[in-house]
Design an enzyme around this catalytic site. Structure first.
Site, PDB file in Angstrom:
ATOM      1  CG  ASP A   4      -1.643   1.183   0.859  1.00  0.00           C
ATOM      2  OD1 ASP A   4      -2.384   1.502   0.571  1.00  0.00           O
ATOM      3  OD2 ASP A   4      -1.248   2.002   2.535  1.00  0.00           O
ATOM      4  CG  ASP A   6      -1.757   7.748   0.384  1.00  0.00           C
ATOM      5  OD1 ASP A   6      -1.376   7.860   0.049  1.00  0.00           O
ATOM      6  OD2 ASP A   6      -2.365   7.416  -0.911  1.00  0.00           O
ATOM      7  CB  THR A 105      -2.461   3.133  -4.546  1.00  0.00           C
ATOM      8  OG1 THR A 105      -2.485   3.970  -3.218  1.00  0.00           O
ATOM      9  CG2 THR A 105      -1.814   2.899  -5.181  1.00  0.00           C
ATOM     10  CB  SER A 106      -7.596   3.442  -2.657  1.00  0.00           C
ATOM     11  OG  SER A 106      -7.697   2.222  -1.957  1.00  0.00           O
ATOM     12  CE  LYS A 137      -5.445  -1.679  -1.745  1.00  0.00           C
ATOM     13  NZ  LYS A 137      -3.936  -0.309  -0.663  1.00  0.00           N
ATOM     14  CG  ASP A 162      -1.662   2.960   6.283  1.00  0.00           C
ATOM     15  OD1 ASP A 162      -2.050   3.778   6.927  1.00  0.00           O
ATOM     16  OD2 ASP A 162      -1.839   2.480   5.115  1.00  0.00           O
TER      17      ASP A 162
END
Length: 215
Positions: A4, A6, A105-106, A137, A162
């Site tokens: 991931d 961020d 990543t989103s 996600k 995270d």
């Protein structure tokens, strides 16, 4: 390896704090701490819905709000992006070991392109962005897509996350999961190994997680 971005590799959540707070102020309100926690790890559409509902302004156009956030966060990413503790060393070790690696990543592609100036464009074999998949996600699609593009079975992948949203995505996909809470504490769950920071993670731990997942 599936990373991931961020809050996991880079300390960008504080930059999102700034942008979201400024947008809320522009709309004449203040984003609550509860809503901010709920936003962590979500895609842009869900984030804007949470923000609008929290402000009591569900009529707001999520596309307009997302465009505002994207403009502001691009500015912030260019000036204030920093590595999370232990992230750079772990990523370097993974790459030195020639382990196939993806960024999952989103965040949207435009933002990720700026982040890659810090992360390194040769740090990943595959990059899957939030605006390049049908479902973000916590849906498993982002991680399943990354594994498919890497040509590696998902059950032979370790995902590092995270947020609860990201962990749920990786678990649903079938990856082994290493959770590293950043802004929001994570509730322990079966099958997910949790460490305080990536300073406690190394190749030996990642290999052990795969063995444990296969058992």
């Amino acid at each position: 390896m599936l990373f991931d971005m961020d809050g996991t590799l880079v300390d960008s959540e504080r930059l999102w704090d700034v942008a979201l707070a400024e947008l809320a102020e522009t709309y004449g309100g203040t984003l609550s701490a509860e809503a901010r926690r709920a936003i962590v790890g979500t895609g842009m559409a869900d984030s804007m819905r949470i923000l609008h509902d929290d402000l009591g302004q569900p009529h707001r156009d999520p596309v307009v709000s997302a465009e505002w956030i994207n403009r502001r966060i691009l500015e912030l990413f260019r000036t204030g992006l920093q590595w999370r503790p232990g992230a750079l060393a772990l990523l370097a070790a993974v790459r030195a070991a020639r382990v196939p690696t993806a960024l999952v990543t989103s965040s949207g592609r435009a933002l990720v392109e700026i982040a890659l100036d810090t992360l390194g464009r040769d740090s990943f074999d595959v990059v899957v962005c939030g605006d390049e998949v049908e479902a973000t996600k916590p849906h498993p699609e982002p991680y399943l897509t990354a594994a498919r593009l890497l040509g590696v079975p998902i059950d032979r992948c370790v995902a590092i996350e995270d947020s609860a949203t990201g962990v749920a995505s990786a678990v649903a996909a079938g990856a082994a999961v290493l959770a590293v809470p950043a802004e929001v504490p994570l509730v322990p769950r079966d099958g997910v190994h949790q460490v305080e920071s990536l300073l406690a993670a190394d190749l030996e731990l990642l290999a052990a997680l795969l063995v444990r997942s296969a058992a």
